[in-house]
Enzyme design. Structure first.
Site, short mmCIF file in Angstrom:
data_model
loop_
_atom_site.label_atom_id
_atom_site.label_comp_id
_atom_site.label_asym_id
_atom_site.label_seq_id
_atom_site.Cartn_x
_atom_site.Cartn_y
_atom_site.Cartn_z
CB ALA A 43 -2.84 -12.12 43.07
CB SER A 44 -5.03 -14.49 39.27
OG SER A 44 -5.42 -13.17 38.90
CG ASP A 251 1.23 -1.11 -19.88
OD1 ASP A 251 0.75 -0.19 -19.18
OD2 ASP A 251 1.05 -2.32 -19.63
CE LYS A 273 2.99 -4.93 -27.03
NZ LYS A 273 3.67 -4.62 -25.77
N GLY A 305 -2.30 -3.57 -14.30
CA GLY A 305 -2.84 -4.84 -13.82
C GLY A 305 -1.75 -5.77 -13.34
CG ASP A 306 -0.60 -10.34 -12.41
OD1 ASP A 306 -0.29 -10.37 -11.21
OD2 ASP A 306 -0.15 -11.13 -13.25
CB THR A 334 -5.74 -8.84 -12.61
OG1 THR A 334 -6.00 -8.79 -14.01
CG2 THR A 334 -6.90 -9.51 -11.90
CB ALA A 335 -8.21 -4.79 -15.15
N GLY A 416 -11.46 2.05 -14.46
CA GLY A 416 -11.82 1.53 -13.15
C GLY A 416 -10.79 1.85 -12.07
#
Length: 474
Positions: A43-44, A251, A273, A305-306, A334-335, A416
């Site tokens: 109807a609509s 790492d 490291k 991280g990256d 990343t950190a 973190g």
């Protein structure tokens, strides 16, 4: 089993939707995706339905539904908010032997719509038989994370090359083994990256090698960012590659929780490291990655991280490129981003910091190397120092000596984003002594700037220590 799961071909077939509201719009989208010739009776109708009709993509009949309106359709959906109308649609459909779906009324349905994961031509359908559509959607969400977004590209590649592979490898068993290897190998990975042409080339080279009964070079390397510590911050691609890897070279910043995501039979090689004491020299790591891939392994170089932010990823892929080893780079959080977020310290803020600078703060022969102190002391910016724990006293002293106010806020974050996160806030003048008194150990991140002061009201994450009432927030 209350319903038979089938996939129905509706291209160019007439289908009817009764109703013009939001629910009808959703069902209309599904039918159009399947190529159906759709008529809407309402109807609509919502503006989007009217627009589709104006563009000639559907037929819209603005009227009240009548039983005779159901004739001639192959499938009908009742999607109004009027139970009586929906029941009338279902009755009319059954009278003409047409399958009908009545939205939110399983008892009146001949078929139901599942939750769909669409990686066309790959489709996955999830259903609870109408018992709980919300549960079906939640399950779909979980499955979505397991299927790469470009999985359809891989399926189309396999379909397009199926005949050429059959000609190259006519023996069925050998051909099946080829596909089993290929769909988990470098060609598949290239397809999942959207590199269809490269994937086709590698797949055909592998088929030719298989036809000659030669061992193809299946190996590849993925430089994967593992993020700042919390396993939930891994990207979907990172998780998939970790779970598929034959060898993981990792790492010291990669947590045990992340390593536990790998296959049990995956070989793990530590290449961490610690300050100037390297377990494996960088040149040897570069060569190791190339050699492992040349042996046919799927190698993941896993970095905290990256990989391209103080991760020496650029050096490693230079070697891989020189050796002709297929590789990809998977960014990680990343950190600076992860640790700042978990500490409640925004790296930029309109009122406090218009720029953010990342620097490496490690010592070489007891001194800091090549830092532009005149730039680092500028106001209205945030300075993030990686690997700066041992050099913290010198970093703070140099910043003050070059003009930074001793009262400038500064923070140190230990581990973190993890359950053992510890955050110390102070000033450039007081942070070194505070860190020394707290017995802080790596890994850490240092944040310097007015944004540190926002932690008092923005801190949201509670580590194990803070939950136990031993917060490190100063």
């Amino acid at each position: 089993m209350d319903y038979l799961p089938i996939f129905l071909k509706l291209r160019d077939l007439p289908c009817l939707i009764v109703g013009g509201g939001e629910v009808a719009v959703r069902k209309l989208g599904l039918l159009l995706d399947a190529g159906a010739a759709v008529t809407v009776i309402a109807a609509s109708a919502e503006a989007v339905i009217v627009e589709l009709a104006d563009r000639g993509l559907i037929r819209l009949r603005t009227k009240v539904f009548e039983a005779t309106d159901s004739e001639g359709f192959r499938l009908i959906i009742a999607a109004t908010d009027d139970r009586a109308v929906n029941a009338a649609v279902a009755t009319a459909a059954r009278r003409h032997g047409i399958p009908v779906n009545v939205v939110d009324c399983p008892d009146l349905c001949d078929f139901i719509f599942p939750a769909i994961i669409d990686r066309s031509p790959v489709l996955v359908a999830v259903s609870t038989g109408g018992a709980s559509p919300v549960l079906a959607r939640q399950l779909r969400t979980r499955i979505e994370t397991c299927i790469p977004s470009r999985f359809g590209t891989l399926a189309r590649l396999a379909a397009d090359l199926r005949e050429r592979v059959r000609q190259a490898i006519p023996e069925p068993r050998a051909r099946r083994h080829f596909w089993e290897r290929t769909l988990e190998g470098p060609a598949a990975e290239l397809a999942l990256q959207g590199r269809a042409e490269d994937a086709e080339r590698v797949l055909l080279e592998a088929a030719d090698a298989a036809a000659r009964q030669e061992r193809p070079a299946w190996g590849s390397v993925a430089l994967v960012g593992a993020g700042p510590g919390d396993p939930d911050l891994l990207t979907l691609r990172a998780l998939r590659l970790i779970q598929e890897a034959d060898v993981i070279v990792y790492d010291r910043l990669v947590s045990a929780e992340i390593l536990a995501l790998a296959r049990r039979d995956a070989r793990r090689i530590y290449a961490g490291k610690e300050r100037s004491r390297h377990s494996i020299p960088q040149d040897d790591i570069n060569a190791l990655l190339a050699n492992l891939a040349a042996e046919g392994n799927r190698v993941v170089r896993l970095k905290g991280g990256d990989p391209f932010i103080f991760g020496r990823g650029g050096e490693e892929i230079e070697t891989l490129m020189a050796c002709g080893i297929p590789f990809q780079v998977v960014p990680g959080i990343t950190a600076a981003s992860g640790c700042a977020a978990y500490a409640g310290i925004p790296l930029t803020h309109r009122a406090h910091a218009h720029a953010c600078v990342f620097v490496a703060g490690h010592l070489k022969d007891g001194t800091l190397q090549d830092l532009d102190w005149s730039q680092l002391v500028q106001p209205h910016q945030t300075v993030v120092v990686y690997m700066g724990l041992q050099g913290l006293p010198q970093i703070c002293a140099e910043l003050i000596r070059h003009g930074a106010p001793p009262s400038r806020p500064a923070a140190l974050i230990q581990q973190g984003t993890t359950r053992d996160q510890k955050v110390l806030t102070a000033t450039l003048e007081t942070l070194p002594d505070k860190v020394a008194d707290a017995g802080i150990k790596a890994p850490t991140l240092i944040i310097i700037g007015e944004v540190v002061g926002l932690r008092k009201k923005l801190a949201w994450y509670r580590s194990r220590q803070e939950t136990e009432g031993r917060s490190g927030n100063g």
